[in-house]
Write a protein that holds these residues in place. Sequence first.
Motif, PDB file in Angstrom:
ATOM      1  N   VAL A 141      12.385  10.053  -6.733  1.00 44.55           N
ATOM      2  CA  VAL A 141      12.125   8.733  -7.334  1.00 44.55           C
ATOM      3  C   VAL A 141      12.349   8.806  -8.842  1.00 44.55           C
ATOM      4  O   VAL A 141      12.981   7.935  -9.445  1.00 44.55           O
ATOM      5  N   GLY A 146      10.420  12.710  -2.412  1.00 46.13           N
ATOM      6  CA  GLY A 146       9.184  12.141  -2.961  1.00 46.13           C
ATOM      7  C   GLY A 146       9.343  11.836  -4.433  1.00 46.13           C
ATOM      8  O   GLY A 146      10.367  11.283  -4.860  1.00 46.13           O
ATOM      9  N   SER A 171      -1.809  -6.746  -7.183  1.00 48.15           N
ATOM     10  CA  SER A 171      -1.008  -6.538  -5.972  1.00 48.15           C
ATOM     11  C   SER A 171       0.483  -6.652  -6.275  1.00 48.15           C
ATOM     12  O   SER A 171       1.304  -6.458  -5.371  1.00 48.15           O
ATOM     13  N   SER A 200       9.909   6.120   2.672  1.00 50.38           N
ATOM     14  CA  SER A 200       8.732   6.996   2.701  1.00 50.38           C
ATOM     15  C   SER A 200       9.085   8.303   3.397  1.00 50.38           C
ATOM     16  O   SER A 200       9.708   8.304   4.466  1.00 50.38           O
ATOM     17  N   ASN A 235       4.116   2.179   5.765  1.00 54.57           N
ATOM     18  CA  ASN A 235       3.438   1.341   6.764  1.00 54.57           C
ATOM     19  C   ASN A 235       4.317   0.283   7.440  1.00 54.57           C
ATOM     20  O   ASN A 235       3.931  -0.235   8.468  1.00 54.57           O
ATOM     21  N   THR A 259      10.259   2.732  -0.639  1.00 56.31           N
ATOM     22  CA  THR A 259       9.446   2.012   0.346  1.00 56.31           C
ATOM     23  C   THR A 259       8.274   2.855   0.867  1.00 56.31           C
ATOM     24  O   THR A 259       8.323   4.085   0.834  1.00 56.31           O
ATOM     25  N   PRO A 260       7.218   2.185   1.381  1.00 57.09           N
ATOM     26  CA  PRO A 260       6.019   2.883   1.854  1.00 57.09           C
ATOM     27  C   PRO A 260       6.119   3.235   3.332  1.00 57.09           C
ATOM     28  O   PRO A 260       7.082   2.859   4.006  1.00 57.09           O
TER      29      PRO A 260
HETATM   30  P1  NAD Z   1       2.682   5.382  -1.777  1.00 60.36           P
HETATM   31  O1  NAD Z   1       2.506   4.730  -3.102  1.00 60.36           O
HETATM   32  O2  NAD Z   1       2.000   6.677  -1.537  1.00 60.36           O
HETATM   33  O3  NAD Z   1       4.254   5.677  -1.521  1.00 60.36           O
HETATM   34  C1  NAD Z   1       5.212   4.666  -1.634  1.00 60.36           C
HETATM   35  C2  NAD Z   1       6.543   5.299  -2.052  1.00 60.36           C
HETATM   36  O4  NAD Z   1       6.410   5.889  -3.357  1.00 60.36           O
HETATM   37  C3  NAD Z   1       7.026   6.402  -1.128  1.00 60.36           C
HETATM   38  O5  NAD Z   1       8.421   6.269  -0.945  1.00 60.36           O
HETATM   39  C4  NAD Z   1       6.686   7.686  -1.869  1.00 60.36           C
HETATM   40  O6  NAD Z   1       7.577   8.741  -1.615  1.00 60.36           O
HETATM   41  C5  NAD Z   1       6.789   7.264  -3.323  1.00 60.36           C
HETATM   42  N1  NAD Z   1       5.846   7.989  -4.190  1.00 60.36           N
HETATM   43  C6  NAD Z   1       4.617   8.460  -3.861  1.00 60.36           C
HETATM   44  N2  NAD Z   1       4.031   9.033  -4.931  1.00 60.36           N
HETATM   45  C7  NAD Z   1       4.907   8.910  -5.954  1.00 60.36           C
HETATM   46  C8  NAD Z   1       4.865   9.299  -7.332  1.00 60.36           C
HETATM   47  N3  NAD Z   1       3.801   9.927  -7.851  1.00 60.36           N
HETATM   48  N4  NAD Z   1       5.926   9.011  -8.111  1.00 60.36           N
HETATM   49  C9  NAD Z   1       6.997   8.367  -7.610  1.00 60.36           C
HETATM   50  N5  NAD Z   1       7.092   7.976  -6.303  1.00 60.36           N
HETATM   51  C10 NAD Z   1       6.065   8.250  -5.490  1.00 60.36           C
HETATM   52  O7  NAD Z   1       2.294   4.294  -0.679  1.00 60.36           O
HETATM   53  P2  NAD Z   1       2.132   4.483   0.894  1.00 60.36           P
HETATM   54  O8  NAD Z   1       0.892   5.260   1.156  1.00 60.36           O
HETATM   55  O9  NAD Z   1       3.409   4.949   1.496  1.00 60.36           O
HETATM   56  O10 NAD Z   1       1.925   2.961   1.351  1.00 60.36           O
HETATM   57  C11 NAD Z   1       0.670   2.333   1.423  1.00 60.36           C
HETATM   58  C12 NAD Z   1       0.428   1.449   0.219  1.00 60.36           C
HETATM   59  O11 NAD Z   1       1.465   0.471   0.113  1.00 60.36           O
HETATM   60  C13 NAD Z   1      -0.865   0.652   0.321  1.00 60.36           C
HETATM   61  O12 NAD Z   1      -1.509   0.676  -0.930  1.00 60.36           O
HETATM   62  C14 NAD Z   1      -0.385  -0.763   0.663  1.00 60.36           C
HETATM   63  O13 NAD Z   1      -1.259  -1.786   0.264  1.00 60.36           O
HETATM   64  C15 NAD Z   1       0.890  -0.818  -0.094  1.00 60.36           C
HETATM   65  N6  NAD Z   1       1.765  -1.855   0.440  1.00 60.36           N
HETATM   66  C16 NAD Z   1       1.903  -2.997  -0.274  1.00 60.36           C
HETATM   67  C17 NAD Z   1       2.704  -4.012   0.202  1.00 60.36           C
HETATM   68  C18 NAD Z   1       2.879  -5.288  -0.569  1.00 60.36           C
HETATM   69  O14 NAD Z   1       3.768  -6.043  -0.250  1.00 60.36           O
HETATM   70  N7  NAD Z   1       2.075  -5.567  -1.579  1.00 60.36           N
HETATM   71  C19 NAD Z   1       3.363  -3.859   1.433  1.00 60.36           C
HETATM   72  C20 NAD Z   1       3.188  -2.671   2.143  1.00 60.36           C
HETATM   73  C21 NAD Z   1       2.391  -1.673   1.633  1.00 60.36           C
END
Ligand code: NAD
Length: 497
Positions: free
Chosen positions: A210, A206, A455, A176, A151, A148-149
């Motif tokens: 994953v 991280g 998306s 996150s 936000n 999960t992210p």
């Molecule tokens: P992110 O992609 O940086 O991180 C999301 C998750 O992925 C985290 O748990 C992180 O630890 C993991 N991660 C990060 N880099 C990785 C890698 N290289 N390999 C494997 N795992 C990795 O996203 P964020 O900055 O936490 O969240 C913001 C983003 O999420 C924005 O782009 C937003 O639009 C998107 N978002 C989309 C939705 C949707 O429903 N479409 C909802 C909420 C957020």
Amino acid sequence: MTKTVKLFIDGEFVESKATQMIPVTNPATQEVIAETPCATNEEMVAAVESAKAAFKTWREVPVPERARLMMRYQALLKEHHDELATILAEESGKTFEDAKGDVWRGIEVVEQAANVPSLMMGESAENVARGIDTYSYIQPLGVCVGITPFNFPAMIPLWMFPLAIACGNTFILKPSEQNPLTPTRLAELFAAAGAPKGVLQVVHGGKEQVDHLLNDKDVKAISFVGSVPVAQYIYRTGTDNLKRVQAFAGAKNHSVIMPDANKQTVINNLVGASVGAAGQRCMAISVAVFVGKSQEWIDDLAVELAKVKPGVWTDKNAAYGPLVSPEAKQRVIDMIAKGKAEGADCLVDGTNCTVEGYPNGNWVGPTLFNNVTKEMSIYQQEIFGPVLCAMSVDTLDEALEIVNSNQYGNGTSIFTTNGAAARKYQHEVEVGQVGINIPIPVPLPFFSFTGWKNSFFGDLHAYGKQAIRFYSETKTITARWPESEIDNGPNMTIKLQ
Ligand code: NAD
């Protein structure tokens, strides 16, 4: 001493033996409020083993009992609503009311998970051939994973594990690393609601953690929400490893404003939907496309946006909080600079935003660009900050062309008093979630969250009936119970009915 966030493995909240830690900071002050451990390989193995073992017994628990766990969980979440919102606001910077909304949107999904018995009903037909009946059952998959992210630290984990677990699966959540405290508290309350040992695990870290889950042969399905590059990586790697994957990604959401719309309604909605939560929402409106004469509307919008003030979560008058990190702030500031360099008119500039008493906060003020074109970086890229781009066109068809040629398709809205225009827009727009006089059209959990194009990568979406399908297999049984022995000899061909 700074507290280390605990792992939740095999029913116990445990200190990690990790050597690598990631600081969790208050985005308004930079104070380190906790440390996220990067779970060790042994801890990752233990989480998967426990989830695998728990699946054997959890899948046999009758579905009404699984539903009752969700009812108890829903009640506990409501009881702890303010406490959860406080944790969430402290680690994410969201205002208290917005943090409460984040938790509430998750509670609604838990309510949906409590309806699981009827959602898991299969289909049946009698006499599909002479004396033969066919019926189907919905069965769980096994160990499912959620990544999960930052936000939505409450809502997005709650999009995932309650429905997966209600279906009879066991679940490993990797929240996150930036906002791990809220998801950990969600897990504590799930345990307090009576979740059996091993049904939910929470691991932290991280990419390395994953990758472990992506490559573990016992993981059957992966739900991901985050940025586009990571979503593509997760989707490709997960499906390469023959797992079921749904990956929700970034967005650029357009709002189309027809000249017949109510001006003040439009301006109020655009202000809230563009800079609310500091623009860190995947359904934030980041592009306003005005159809027809628009200059006066854009000028009035600029006046209203300039009045909006960010602040700390304890400030009841704050419209939104800081960005999640100094890096996130810098990225937004760089994008604003790029917008100016590429020739957009910056009518409201949030670059040098300050909040009294909080000199170290990741503040960015509301920002409005006018005369944005499709070629500009501020239009092409997701900014994920309180920045709104305005464009003007002459017709609804031109507006549709802009929206449909954009790479993203998460959400969109149209403001109009003309039913025919709204009908045309909803029918022709190539975006998965459409609001009519509603700026951020996030469906409630009995529908599904249906982003399109870049998306979303996958087939079945989050929550609603689609999530039940995502977290389950369908088993179709065809049965004959003859009253007496039939001996027609071996049947060598497909029989015509
Ligand atoms: P992110 O992609 O940086 O991180 C999301 C998750 O992925 C985290 O748990 C992180 O630890 C993991 N991660 C990060 N880099 C990785 C890698 N290289 N390999 C494997 N795992 C990795 O996203 P964020 O900055 O936490 O969240 C913001 C983003 O999420 C924005 O782009 C937003 O639009 C998107 N978002 C989309 C939705 C949707 O429903 N479409 C909802 C909420 C957020």
